[in-house]
Design a protein around this motif. Sequence first.
Motif, PDB file in Angstrom:
ATOM      1  N   ILE B   9       2.103  48.796 -14.137  1.00 41.94           N
ATOM      2  CA  ILE B   9       3.519  49.024 -13.842  1.00 41.94           C
ATOM      3  C   ILE B   9       4.121  49.693 -15.077  1.00 41.94           C
ATOM      4  CG2 ILE B   9       5.699  48.006 -13.098  1.00 41.94           C
ATOM      5  CD1 ILE B   9       3.365  47.462 -11.151  1.00 41.94           C
ATOM      6  N   THR B  10       4.653  50.899 -14.880  1.00 42.69           N
ATOM      7  CA  THR B  10       5.160  51.668 -16.022  1.00 42.69           C
ATOM      8  C   THR B  10       6.670  51.850 -15.993  1.00 42.69           C
ATOM      9  OG1 THR B  10       4.680  53.678 -14.782  1.00 42.69           O
ATOM     10  CG2 THR B  10       3.019  52.941 -16.367  1.00 42.69           C
ATOM     11  N   GLY B  11       7.278  51.615 -14.841  1.00 41.40           N
ATOM     12  CA  GLY B  11       8.727  51.778 -14.762  1.00 41.40           C
ATOM     13  C   GLY B  11       9.312  50.856 -13.716  1.00 41.40           C
ATOM     14  N   VAL B  12      10.479  50.294 -14.026  1.00 50.08           N
ATOM     15  CA  VAL B  12      11.185  49.458 -13.048  1.00 50.08           C
ATOM     16  C   VAL B  12      12.663  49.814 -13.096  1.00 50.08           C
ATOM     17  CG1 VAL B  12       9.544  47.544 -13.163  1.00 50.08           C
ATOM     18  CG2 VAL B  12      11.519  47.548 -14.707  1.00 50.08           C
ATOM     19  N   GLY B  13      13.332  49.656 -11.962  1.00 49.93           N
ATOM     20  CA  GLY B  13      14.763  49.963 -11.944  1.00 49.93           C
ATOM     21  C   GLY B  13      15.426  49.355 -10.733  1.00 49.93           C
ATOM     22  N   GLU B  14      16.731  49.286 -10.784  1.00 51.45           N
ATOM     23  CA  GLU B  14      17.488  48.773  -9.644  1.00 51.45           C
ATOM     24  C   GLU B  14      18.885  49.352  -9.684  1.00 51.45           C
ATOM     25  OE1 GLU B  14      17.608  46.945 -12.966  1.00 51.45           O
ATOM     26  OE2 GLU B  14      16.990  45.123 -11.950  1.00 51.45           O
ATOM     27  N   THR B  15      19.639  49.109  -8.624  1.00 53.41           N
ATOM     28  CA  THR B  15      21.083  49.376  -8.632  1.00 53.41           C
ATOM     29  C   THR B  15      21.763  48.065  -8.997  1.00 53.41           C
ATOM     30  OG1 THR B  15      21.347  48.670  -6.344  1.00 53.41           O
ATOM     31  CG2 THR B  15      20.870  51.015  -6.711  1.00 53.41           C
ATOM     32  N   LYS B  16      23.060  48.109  -9.107  1.00 57.13           N
ATOM     33  CA  LYS B  16      23.832  46.873  -9.144  1.00 57.13           C
ATOM     34  C   LYS B  16      23.608  46.176  -7.803  1.00 57.13           C
ATOM     35  CE  LYS B  16      28.797  45.640  -9.805  1.00 57.13           C
ATOM     36  NZ  LYS B  16      28.561  44.262  -9.966  1.00 57.13           N
ATOM     37  N   TYR B  17      23.430  44.856  -7.836  1.00 58.29           N
ATOM     38  CA  TYR B  17      23.277  44.102  -6.589  1.00 58.29           C
ATOM     39  C   TYR B  17      24.658  43.673  -6.103  1.00 58.29           C
ATOM     40  CZ  TYR B  17      18.339  43.936  -7.883  1.00 58.29           C
ATOM     41  OH  TYR B  17      17.055  44.267  -8.214  1.00 58.29           O
ATOM     42  N   MET B  18      24.928  43.963  -4.837  1.00 60.81           N
ATOM     43  CA  MET B  18      26.286  43.797  -4.309  1.00 60.81           C
ATOM     44  C   MET B  18      26.282  43.015  -3.005  1.00 60.81           C
ATOM     45  SD  MET B  18      27.255  47.815  -4.798  1.00 60.81           S
ATOM     46  CE  MET B  18      25.610  48.326  -4.288  1.00 60.81           C
ATOM     47  N   ARG B  19      27.464  42.518  -2.668  1.00 63.24           N
ATOM     48  CA  ARG B  19      27.700  42.029  -1.310  1.00 63.24           C
ATOM     49  C   ARG B  19      28.920  42.786  -0.810  1.00 63.24           C
ATOM     50  NH1 ARG B  19      26.974  35.683  -0.607  1.00 63.24           N
ATOM     51  NH2 ARG B  19      28.410  35.509  -2.356  1.00 63.24           N
ATOM     52  N   GLY B  20      28.661  43.950  -0.278  1.00 68.79           N
ATOM     53  CA  GLY B  20      29.720  44.835   0.177  1.00 68.79           C
ATOM     54  C   GLY B  20      29.574  46.205  -0.451  1.00 68.79           C
ATOM     55  N   THR B  21      29.289  47.197   0.374  1.00 69.55           N
ATOM     56  CA  THR B  21      29.204  48.585  -0.110  1.00 69.55           C
ATOM     57  C   THR B  21      29.413  49.514   1.066  1.00 69.55           C
ATOM     58  OG1 THR B  21      27.845  50.187  -1.325  1.00 69.55           O
ATOM     59  CG2 THR B  21      26.703  48.832   0.285  1.00 69.55           C
ATOM     60  N   ASP B  22      29.886  50.734   0.759  1.00 70.58           N
ATOM     61  CA  ASP B  22      29.932  51.736   1.826  1.00 70.58           C
ATOM     62  C   ASP B  22      28.831  52.779   1.610  1.00 70.58           C
ATOM     63  OD1 ASP B  22      30.966  53.005  -0.366  1.00 70.58           O
ATOM     64  OD2 ASP B  22      32.946  53.401   0.510  1.00 70.58           O
ATOM     65  N   ARG B  23      27.954  52.518   0.626  1.00 67.12           N
ATOM     66  CA  ARG B  23      26.861  53.464   0.373  1.00 67.12           C
ATOM     67  C   ARG B  23      25.724  53.259   1.379  1.00 67.12           C
ATOM     68  NH1 ARG B  23      25.265  53.275  -5.779  1.00 67.12           N
ATOM     69  NH2 ARG B  23      23.787  54.832  -5.002  1.00 67.12           N
ATOM     70  N   THR B  24      24.881  54.286   1.511  1.00 65.17           N
ATOM     71  CA  THR B  24      23.768  54.205   2.448  1.00 65.17           C
ATOM     72  C   THR B  24      22.539  53.628   1.751  1.00 65.17           C
ATOM     73  OG1 THR B  24      22.956  56.400   1.886  1.00 65.17           O
ATOM     74  CG2 THR B  24      24.565  56.262   3.684  1.00 65.17           C
ATOM     75  N   PRO B  25      21.623  53.020   2.521  1.00 68.67           N
ATOM     76  CA  PRO B  25      20.365  52.549   1.931  1.00 68.67           C
ATOM     77  C   PRO B  25      19.612  53.668   1.211  1.00 68.67           C
ATOM     78  CG  PRO B  25      20.607  51.676   4.155  1.00 68.67           C
ATOM     79  CD  PRO B  25      21.731  52.666   3.951  1.00 68.67           C
ATOM     80  N   ILE B  26      19.698  54.894   1.717  1.00 65.55           N
ATOM     81  CA  ILE B  26      18.988  56.015   1.082  1.00 65.55           C
ATOM     82  C   ILE B  26      19.588  56.316  -0.292  1.00 65.55           C
ATOM     83  CG2 ILE B  26      18.458  58.493   1.260  1.00 65.55           C
ATOM     84  CD1 ILE B  26      18.265  58.142   4.278  1.00 65.55           C
ATOM     85  N   SER B  27      20.901  56.372  -0.371  1.00 66.40           N
ATOM     86  CA  SER B  27      21.566  56.635  -1.655  1.00 66.40           C
ATOM     87  C   SER B  27      21.197  55.549  -2.672  1.00 66.40           C
ATOM     88  CB  SER B  27      23.082  56.673  -1.428  1.00 66.40           C
ATOM     89  OG  SER B  27      23.767  56.582  -2.652  1.00 66.40           O
ATOM     90  N   LEU B  28      21.205  54.302  -2.235  1.00 64.10           N
ATOM     91  CA  LEU B  28      20.862  53.186  -3.136  1.00 64.10           C
ATOM     92  C   LEU B  28      19.415  53.302  -3.601  1.00 64.10           C
ATOM     93  CD1 LEU B  28      22.627  50.426  -1.018  1.00 64.10           C
ATOM     94  CD2 LEU B  28      23.340  51.157  -3.313  1.00 64.10           C
ATOM     95  N   ALA B  29      18.512  53.620  -2.662  1.00 70.39           N
ATOM     96  CA  ALA B  29      17.084  53.718  -3.004  1.00 70.39           C
ATOM     97  C   ALA B  29      16.840  54.839  -4.006  1.00 70.39           C
ATOM     98  CB  ALA B  29      16.265  53.949  -1.736  1.00 70.39           C
ATOM     99  N   MET B  30      17.566  55.950  -3.859  1.00 62.91           N
ATOM    100  CA  MET B  30      17.386  57.064  -4.793  1.00 62.91           C
ATOM    101  C   MET B  30      17.841  56.666  -6.197  1.00 62.91           C
ATOM    102  SD  MET B  30      15.942  59.328  -3.029  1.00 62.91           S
ATOM    103  CE  MET B  30      15.502  58.952  -1.331  1.00 62.91           C
ATOM    104  N   GLU B  31      18.971  55.964  -6.283  1.00 59.57           N
ATOM    105  CA  GLU B  31      19.484  55.554  -7.598  1.00 59.57           C
ATOM    106  C   GLU B  31      18.492  54.622  -8.309  1.00 59.57           C
ATOM    107  OE1 GLU B  31      23.415  53.737  -7.651  1.00 59.57           O
ATOM    108  OE2 GLU B  31      22.936  52.757  -9.558  1.00 59.57           O
ATOM    109  N   ALA B  32      17.985  53.626  -7.579  1.00 59.73           N
ATOM    110  CA  ALA B  32      17.033  52.679  -8.191  1.00 59.73           C
ATOM    111  C   ALA B  32      15.757  53.408  -8.607  1.00 59.73           C
ATOM    112  CB  ALA B  32      16.715  51.558  -7.205  1.00 59.73           C
TER     113      ALA B  32
END
Lengths: 136, 382
Positions: B9-32
């Motif tokens: 494992i050479t890299g790990v990442g995430e977004t902020k974890y939320m309960r409530g967003t208007d973003r799409t799963p794709i947008s979130l996955a790209m950021e992480a």
Amino acid sequence: MSEVYDKLVPDPAADTKPFWDALHEGKFRLQRCADCKKVRHYPRPVCDACFSMNAEWVEASGRGMVHSWTITHHAFHPGFKVDLPFMLLTVDLEEGVRMQAQARGIAEGDLKVGLKVKVGFERVKADLTLAVFEPG
Amino acid sequence: MSLREAGAITGVGETKYMRGTDRTPISLAMEASLNAIADAGLKPTDIDGIIPYGMGAVAEDYVTNFGIADLRFSATTPMGGASPVASIQCAMAVIQAGICKHVLLALGRTGYSGSRIGNRVQQMPQFKTIGEFEMPSGAIAPPQLYAVMARRHFEMYGTTSRQLAEIAVTTRQHAIMNPRATMQRPMTIEDHQASRMISDPFRLLDCSMESDGAAAVIVSAPDIAKDLRKKPVIVMGIAEGHPDSPSAISQRPDMTTLGLAKAAPRAFEMAGVKHADIDVAEVYDCFTYIVMCQLEDMGFCKKGEGGGFVENGALGINGRLPVNTHGGLLSEAHMAGMNHIVELTRQLRGEAAVQVKDAEIGLVTGYGDLGDGSIAIMRRAA
Ligand SMILES: [Zn+2]
């Protein structure tokens, strides 16, 4: 029987339809390998003991003993709100397979592994009968 | 030939974890994913293999967003919450075969803001059998389907709800020390016991939460991994396991044994380590009971002894086996266990928010789809 039945319903296919048709006639039938005679549930195309694809349907006793259970207090589908709380039993049938269904007429305090129950029939709409478990 | 140490494992990442967003799963996955790629010191175009989670962004989304010119491999591992760790095995196999150098595993979801899991399950093809035979009786969602396994365990072995509470409470203690975690309010065993019944014996605080966010992991070829930005975390042993009667828990000969019981001995043997060597364990925790059951299935204690094993803070940061040091799905966020891989990686780099002192070897498990299991045993680089 309510006018509108808004719960989840089965969508039987050729492999499973005989089970549902039998329930609707008030009969409890299980699928059995036509070659080695191993009973299987849920219905499926192949016998995992001898790999035969020849199946037959046999009248089953409907008798069994409680293997485990849960009592649900939260409706995960709006149609089941009216049933809350409801008791779901997993039962070891005499034929050697298990079945899961709602309980009728069984008190929570009486629940234990090995409790004797039997299959009952509930016609929930014009074209659908579900199995339930009653005191055995 | 084995996959022992065939990936890192050479890299790990995430977004902020939320309960409530208007973003799409794709947008979130790209950021992480971009965060994981940057963590590894790679460019997005260095990714030559993609194993997306079974729902949300597909491989094509990554190719398009990252401008990947020649993707050499993509697949999905349809095992629900067991998928992310099982995807490590898939990634290592294609790395060992020389197909890929850097495989991206990523998940983005709007579990809180989008469709709830109870509704998602009905639409999944692997649940066709119970969809026909169990859901019409009202057994629809994972808490109900898994409660039956827990009840059987209670009846066979005398396990209690208070023992499950120990898992929820310890996990929350870790979350409170982890700024990334959603759940920050202290919890006591009494709070757990007072929480409302969902499906007996599961109370609300036995259940994981729903979250919006994304997490991502890069699996790289070990010879390249050592020259990247962070010290690599080496995967020593890896396996997946499928339970008896995988499509219906009701038909499983022993419903208190999961697919992990088949996978764990393979992973330990491949890694060449013993249970006593494990410094930290990130154990899939969709429900408290599932943690306890997996500890048994991995052999940390005998079947039936899990209730006693987890008592008295045994899973705490200073306990005999620190478990879910990030707060898990119960209290950090529900990222289907991708966040468990992220956390184990940070533990073995020594950069976790709630760090196990001198953690050298750890494990991470996945669990999903009515009993599928997966496990990775990892070590920090020398
Ligand atoms: Zn046969």
